[in-house]
Design a protein around this motif. Structure first.
Motif, mmCIF file in Angstrom:
data_model
loop_
_atom_site.group_PDB
_atom_site.id
_atom_site.type_symbol
_atom_site.label_atom_id
_atom_site.label_comp_id
_atom_site.label_asym_id
_atom_site.label_seq_id
_atom_site.Cartn_x
_atom_site.Cartn_y
_atom_site.Cartn_z
ATOM 1 N N ASP A 135 0.860 -1.180 0.000
ATOM 2 C CA ASP A 135 0.000 0.000 0.000
ATOM 3 C C ASP A 135 0.899 1.234 0.000
ATOM 4 O OD1 ASP A 135 -2.220 1.577 -0.021
ATOM 5 O OD2 ASP A 135 -2.873 1.097 2.020
ATOM 6 N N TYR A 162 -2.115 -2.010 -8.551
ATOM 7 C CA TYR A 162 -2.294 -1.252 -7.314
ATOM 8 C C TYR A 162 -3.333 -0.168 -7.549
ATOM 9 C CZ TYR A 162 -1.370 1.878 -3.397
ATOM 10 O OH TYR A 162 -1.520 2.684 -2.282
ATOM 11 N N ARG A 163 -4.445 -0.285 -6.840
ATOM 12 C CA ARG A 163 -5.540 0.684 -6.937
ATOM 13 C C ARG A 163 -5.930 0.952 -8.394
ATOM 14 N NH1 ARG A 163 -6.695 2.255 -1.884
ATOM 15 N NH2 ARG A 163 -5.032 2.203 -0.321
ATOM 16 N N TRP A 285 -6.256 -3.356 -1.655
ATOM 17 C CA TRP A 285 -5.915 -2.254 -2.582
ATOM 18 C C TRP A 285 -5.317 -2.728 -3.913
ATOM 19 C CZ3 TRP A 285 -4.106 -2.662 2.455
ATOM 20 C CH2 TRP A 285 -2.904 -3.363 2.611
ATOM 21 N N GLY A 286 -5.315 -4.023 -4.174
ATOM 22 C CA GLY A 286 -4.727 -4.419 -5.443
ATOM 23 C C GLY A 286 -4.822 -5.897 -5.734
#
Length: 380
Positions: A135, A162-163, A285-286
């Motif tokens: 993160d 990621y995101r 988050w991913g």
């Protein structure tokens, strides 16, 4: 009995043909294929610049050199990582400071990094361990508030998300590995990606002894060129043979990720009910590329991690101990550190199971069957 390997690169005639064409071209050192690979890889992960290098280790070292890290400077790194992450700090004259990781994903976080920061901290290296994205944004905000640089060690993370964006897309400096244990391989090799064109230009000079004009440009020029050396540099170059292989591999990357995520989902489903065993998962988050698929054994599992490795090996399954704790290695004996209890627990109790593109469902069933029997469960 054939052994099921822990990892096997996906290489075929396409890579062999590309390498042969590079050899036949007469240009085998750093040249046009390297430039093409740099542009293609950077575009794939959403960075504006790519600088091809001899390894991820040299990419990390060069990143810290570009940031001016030197004697007296501290750089926070996870101990739960291959030892090169810490070594790169030492190579530039800095002092590595080991941070602990989160138990769920094996990555550093604001919670684990903040207590390690001092007035001498110049940088933090965040690792996407095993391809699981860290993160990064909260860490970036923390570092920016303290005037500290953030470097992403994305050695394992090509193809991870990621995101909603590729890992490494938004960072000033991210380092990548193309070692055969990674999804995308050039044999040996690495890449530094950046959002800053001036940083990339300097990195390209430094990888080639600090020369003001590349060897490729000099040799292609019809007129004599007298080069000069603007600063003390390194020999961190990639060859065109490696880049030719890398271009073929890059075209396969999305298919590799899809296949590995499918196999990882199979492991997660088939091992979900094993008492005392936890499988690696995607974070909130991913999405991971599952470069490594690791499991953690706790006190409810009947065997220790090392005993489980022995049982797997006896049944023809090549597994590996989990990620090292760098602070325990002889190279860092006597190196001070704070609480690293999660790192030590994960290092002692995790193992990496076979996962590779060409792995069959039958091979995966063998691996799962060995674990089920070791846990005292009936075969599925």
């Amino acid at each position: 009995m054939d052994t099921i390997p822990v990892m096997k690169p996906w290489l075929d005639d396409a890579e062999a043909k590309a390498a042969a064409e590079a050899v036949s071209s007469g240009w085998i050192a750093q040249g046009p294929r390297v430039a093409e690979f740099e542009s293609a890889f950077a575009a794939h992960i959403g960075a504006s610049q790519g600088v091809a290098l001899s390894s991820c280790t040299t990419a990390l070292q060069l990143a810290l050199h570009l940031l001016g890290i030197g004697p007296g400077d501290e750089v926070v790194v996870p101990s739960f990582s291959f030892i090169a992450t810490a070594n790169c700090v030492v190579h530039v004259g800095g002092t590595p400071v080991f941070a602990d990781v989160e138990p769920q994903d094996g990555n550093v976080s604001v919670r684990t990094v903040e207590p390690t920061l001092t007035g001498r901290t110049r940088a933090v290296v965040v690792v996407d361990q095993g391809g699981v994205p860290a993160d990064v944004e909260p860490l970036r905000r923390l570092c920016e508030s303290r005037g500290i640089h953030l470097v992403e060690d994305a050695a394992c993370a090509a193809g991870s998300q990621y995101r909603g964006a590729p890992v490494g897309a938004s960072g000033l400096l991210a380092a990548w590995s193309f070692h055969p244990r990674k999804l995308l391989t050039t044999g040996e090799g690495g890449m530094l990606t950046t959002s800053d064109e001036q940083v990339a230009d300097r990195a390209r000079r430094l990888r080639e002894h600090g020369m003001n004009i590349s060897a490729a440009t000099r040799h292609q020029n019809r007129q004599p060129v007298i080069e000069s050396y603007l600063e003390v540099g390194f020999n961190f170059r990639m060859t065109d043979i490696q880049a030719a292989v890398g271009l073929v591999q890059l075209a396969k990357l999305e298919e590799m990720v899809q296949r590995r995520r499918s196999l990882a989902a199979g492991y997660q489903a088939m091992l979900a009910d094993v008492p005392g065993l936890r499988t690696v998962q995607d974070p909130a988050w991913g999405e991971s590329n599952f470069q490594s698929f690791w499991v953690e054994l706790d006190h409810d599992f009947p065997l220790t991690r090392n005993e489980m490795l022995t049982v797997l090996a006896a049944d023809g399954v090549s597994a590996r101990a989990g990620i090292m704790a760098a602070h325990r290695q002889p190279a860092y004996r006597g190196h001070g550190h704070g609480d690293l209890s999660t790192t030590e627990r994960l290092t002692d109790n995790t193992l990496i199971l076979p996962l590779f593109h060409a792995m069959t469902e039958a091979e995966q069933a063998v691996v799962v069957g060995v674990i089920h029997r070791a846990a005292g469960l009936r075969a599925a």
